[in-house]
Design an enzyme around this catalytic site. Structure first.
Site, PDB file in Angstrom:
ATOM      1  N   GLU A   1       2.629 -13.330  -0.713  1.00 53.71           N
ATOM      2  CA  GLU A   1       1.796 -12.658   0.285  1.00 53.71           C
ATOM      3  C   GLU A   1       1.142 -13.712   1.159  1.00 53.71           C
ATOM      4  O   GLU A   1       0.684 -14.740   0.672  1.00 53.71           O
ATOM      5  CB  GLU A   1       0.695 -11.822  -0.368  1.00 53.71           C
ATOM      6  CG  GLU A   1       1.166 -10.645  -1.196  1.00 53.71           C
ATOM      7  CD  GLU A   1      -0.008  -9.873  -1.808  1.00 53.71           C
ATOM      8  OE1 GLU A   1      -1.153 -10.040  -1.316  1.00 53.71           O
ATOM      9  OE2 GLU A   1       0.219  -9.125  -2.770  1.00 53.71           O
TER      10      GLU A   1
ATOM     11  N   HIS B   1       2.192  -4.410  -9.948  1.00 56.51           N
ATOM     12  CA  HIS B   1       1.128  -4.863  -9.058  1.00 56.51           C
ATOM     13  C   HIS B   1      -0.232  -4.689  -9.743  1.00 56.51           C
ATOM     14  O   HIS B   1      -0.337  -4.698 -10.962  1.00 56.51           O
ATOM     15  CB  HIS B   1       1.213  -4.120  -7.730  1.00 56.51           C
ATOM     16  CG  HIS B   1       0.783  -4.924  -6.546  1.00 56.51           C
ATOM     17  ND1 HIS B   1       1.479  -6.024  -6.114  1.00 56.51           N
ATOM     18  CD2 HIS B   1      -0.276  -4.806  -5.718  1.00 56.51           C
ATOM     19  CE1 HIS B   1       0.868  -6.550  -5.057  1.00 56.51           C
ATOM     20  NE2 HIS B   1      -0.212  -5.814  -4.803  1.00 56.51           N
TER      21      HIS B   1
ATOM     22  N   ASN C   1       0.804  -1.221   0.000  1.00 54.15           N
ATOM     23  CA  ASN C   1       0.000   0.000   0.000  1.00 54.15           C
ATOM     24  C   ASN C   1       0.841   1.277   0.000  1.00 54.15           C
ATOM     25  O   ASN C   1       0.463   2.284   0.600  1.00 54.15           O
ATOM     26  CB  ASN C   1      -0.962   0.021   1.192  1.00 54.15           C
ATOM     27  CG  ASN C   1      -2.131  -0.923   0.991  1.00 54.15           C
ATOM     28  OD1 ASN C   1      -2.051  -1.867   0.216  1.00 54.15           O
ATOM     29  ND2 ASN C   1      -3.229  -0.684   1.695  1.00 54.15           N
TER      30      ASN C   1
ATOM     31  N   TRP D   1       2.499 -10.129   4.319  1.00 53.64           N
ATOM     32  CA  TRP D   1       1.855  -8.948   3.737  1.00 53.64           C
ATOM     33  C   TRP D   1       1.634  -7.901   4.814  1.00 53.64           C
ATOM     34  O   TRP D   1       0.896  -8.106   5.771  1.00 53.64           O
ATOM     35  CB  TRP D   1       0.524  -9.307   3.089  1.00 53.64           C
ATOM     36  CG  TRP D   1      -0.193  -8.089   2.555  1.00 53.64           C
ATOM     37  CD1 TRP D   1      -1.285  -7.479   3.093  1.00 53.64           C
ATOM     38  CD2 TRP D   1       0.161  -7.311   1.413  1.00 53.64           C
ATOM     39  NE1 TRP D   1      -1.635  -6.368   2.360  1.00 53.64           N
ATOM     40  CE2 TRP D   1      -0.769  -6.245   1.314  1.00 53.64           C
ATOM     41  CE3 TRP D   1       1.181  -7.409   0.458  1.00 53.64           C
ATOM     42  CZ2 TRP D   1      -0.702  -5.295   0.296  1.00 53.64           C
ATOM     43  CZ3 TRP D   1       1.235  -6.454  -0.549  1.00 53.64           C
ATOM     44  CH2 TRP D   1       0.305  -5.409  -0.621  1.00 53.64           C
TER      45      TRP D   1
ATOM     46  N   ASN E   1       0.775  -9.517 -10.782  1.00 50.41           N
ATOM     47  CA  ASN E   1       0.227  -9.782  -9.457  1.00 50.41           C
ATOM     48  C   ASN E   1      -1.255 -10.135  -9.535  1.00 50.41           C
ATOM     49  O   ASN E   1      -2.060  -9.349 -10.015  1.00 50.41           O
ATOM     50  CB  ASN E   1       0.375  -8.579  -8.522  1.00 50.41           C
ATOM     51  CG  ASN E   1      -0.092  -8.912  -7.120  1.00 50.41           C
ATOM     52  OD1 ASN E   1       0.560  -9.673  -6.403  1.00 50.41           O
ATOM     53  ND2 ASN E   1      -1.225  -8.374  -6.713  1.00 50.41           N
ATOM     54  N   GLU E   2      -1.572 -11.344  -9.085  1.00 54.40           N
ATOM     55  CA  GLU E   2      -2.950 -11.809  -8.924  1.00 54.40           C
ATOM     56  C   GLU E   2      -3.801 -11.556 -10.172  1.00 54.40           C
ATOM     57  O   GLU E   2      -4.905 -11.019 -10.098  1.00 54.40           O
ATOM     58  CB  GLU E   2      -3.586 -11.173  -7.685  1.00 54.40           C
ATOM     59  CG  GLU E   2      -2.890 -11.593  -6.394  1.00 54.40           C
ATOM     60  CD  GLU E   2      -3.543 -11.025  -5.137  1.00 54.40           C
ATOM     61  OE1 GLU E   2      -4.481 -10.208  -5.259  1.00 54.40           O
ATOM     62  OE2 GLU E   2      -3.106 -11.396  -4.036  1.00 54.40           O
TER      63      GLU E   2
END
Length: 475
Positions: free
Chosen positions: A404, A227, A151, A441, A271-272
């Site tokens: 994560e 990300h 973040n 994370w 990412n994801e």
């Protein structure tokens, strides 16, 4: 007696005449020279092919170019010759002639070789300086236990847009002192000076580099990625071409910016990646396109040359899901051997680890209130998931990063803190037991429903007890 002598004489005469005729026939027999093929085509990587020579006399072979080798290059009578080409490192195809000579006879074999790989203008030759001769599987244990700078640099709208202060060296110093060995740095790179060409703002690249240096200067490993970045990386056929073009353009720039860094800096491509809102099993379309994005990332980085030719790269399973990794993940083709890692994430059971609205506050064998547990995802389940990654990847030479994992705080539930501490301790060790590399994370938020361990304003440990559970060998 005389008649017998006459017979013997006649026989002797016939023998002499026969020998003379045979010698004359041999002397008069013409030389022969034939080849089984007059044209061969060779691949760019240095292929060889065999040609048969049929001759009744001595012969020799000569090539018009020094990139061709013949074995043997001379002989007598019929024989098989291997014609081999050195690897073609030029962007053009090439041709040469192999000439076979036997006395006054000559035969020619036309040899052509495919063009070598053409490199873009920004490519420089591979450079292994400060890139150790170490496989990703050998490197993985050096990552130890990792921590996420969540973040911050991936915040849409700017580094402080999601509530965290600007990252300082003081914070990273505190992460090092807490016992972490590596820092994963999520980054949103879509800060463009020219959006049409996906040109990344140099000032933003320099800021990311500044944070990377905070990590590396502490003798920690660093991983940077692309990300979520607004979710533009959708794995569909409709989006595929546009995403690949953007992914390649952005990773080329990132790779060039960090090309001179040594092997303590790793790149992670995505990412994801998933279709927004679809958490089910990926369709053949989704997983094929997502696997393709991993390949685009690897190709883009390797195509910059220099130290990036040897850099350790991290690719993800669909939505970083362990089951999807086992069932559907295809590791990219890489021109460099043993420099790839696989990445998954772990937040199970969801009700305990990630769902802020869930009343679930207990986890594990010590949970004594069924109404406060998720009813699944305990120790045995976690061990089974991690064993899957070990057997399907680690045991086959592909290290695994759990990029994560963690459990949010639920300060509104009085018994949650004890189970959260047990969860983090147990899950971390279970990953290590299966040779996986855990990255906790941390989103910087240390209050209710947060993952933060440190006060990001000063680097002080807000949850030293949890840090002790995650990094027990140091603290």
């Amino acid at each position: 007696m005389h008649q017998n002598n006459r017979v013997v004489s006649l026989i002797f005469l016939f023998l002499l005449l026969g020998m003379e005729w045979a010698c004359k026939s041999s002397e008069e027999e013409p030389s022969k020279l034939d080849v089984s093929s007059t044209r061969i085509e060779l691949e760019a990587d240095g292929e060889s092919k065999e040609v048969s020579i049929s001759s009744n006399t001595a012969w020799s072979a000569h090539a018009s170019a020094n990139w061709i080798n013949m074995t043997p290059s001379s002989g007598t009578g019929s024989q098989t010759v291997s014609i081999a080409a050195l690897a073609n490192t030029t962007p053009d195809s090439r041709e040469a002639v192999v000439q076979i000579v036997a006395g006054s006879l000559q035969r020619e074999i036309q040899v052509s070789q495919a063009a070598g790989k053409s490199h873009p203008s920004y490519y420089i030759p591979a450079d292994q300086t400060e890139m150790r001769e170490i496989s990703s599987l050998e490197l993985a244990p050096e990552l130890g236990i990792g921590w996420n700078l969540g973040n911050s640099l991936e915040a849409i709208g700017g580094e402080t847009a999601w509530g965290n202060p600007a990252v300082t060296k003081e914070l990273i110093d505190a992460v090092k002192a807490a016992g972490f060995s590596a820092v994963r740095i999520p980054v949103a790179w879509s800060k463009f000076t020219d959006e049409s060409s996906f040109t990344i703002d140099p000032a933003w690249a320099e800021r990311v580099e500044e944070v990377v240096n905070y990590v590396l200067d502490n003798d920690l490993y660093a991983i940077i990625n692309i990300h979520w970045d607004g979710g533009w990386m959708q794995p569909t056929y409709v989006a595929e071409d546009a995403v690949n073009a953007r992914l390649e353009a952005m990773w080329v720039q990132i790779a060039l910016h960090f090309r001179d860094y040594d092997d303590h800096l790793l790149f992670a491509g995505t990412n994801e990646v998933m279709v927004d809102g679809d958490y089910g099993q990926p369709t053949p379309e989704y997983r094929t396109v997502q696997n393709g994005y991993n390949q685009t990332f690897v190709n883009a980085v390797r195509g910059t040359g220099g130290r990036n030719a040897y850099r350790h790269l991290v690719v993800q399973s669909f939505n970083t899901n362990i089951d999807h990794a086992v069932d559907f993940m295809e590791m990219p083709v890489d021109e460099v051997k043993d420099r790839l890692m696989a990445e998954v994430h772990y937040y199970d059971p969801y009700e305990f680890a990630l769902d802020a609205d869930s009343p679930v506050s207990e986890w594990g064998a010590n949970a004594d209130n069924p109404s406060k547990t998720a009813g699944w995802g305990g120790e045995a389940y976690a061990t089974g998931q991690f064993k899957k990654m070990k057997s399907h990847f680690v045991d086959k030479g592909i290290p695994v990063i759990v990029g994560e994992y963690g459990a949010i705080s639920k300060t509104n539930l009085e018994d949650h803190a004890v189970y959260r501490a047990y969860y983090l301790e147990w899950i971390t060790q279970a990953m290590l037991d299966q040779s996986l590399v855990p990255f906790y994370w941390d989103n910087g938020h240390t209050g209710n429903h947060g993952f933060g361990l440190f006060d990001r304003n000063n680097g002080e440990q807000v949850y030293p007890d949890l840090i002790d559970k995650i990094t027990p060998s140091i603290n």
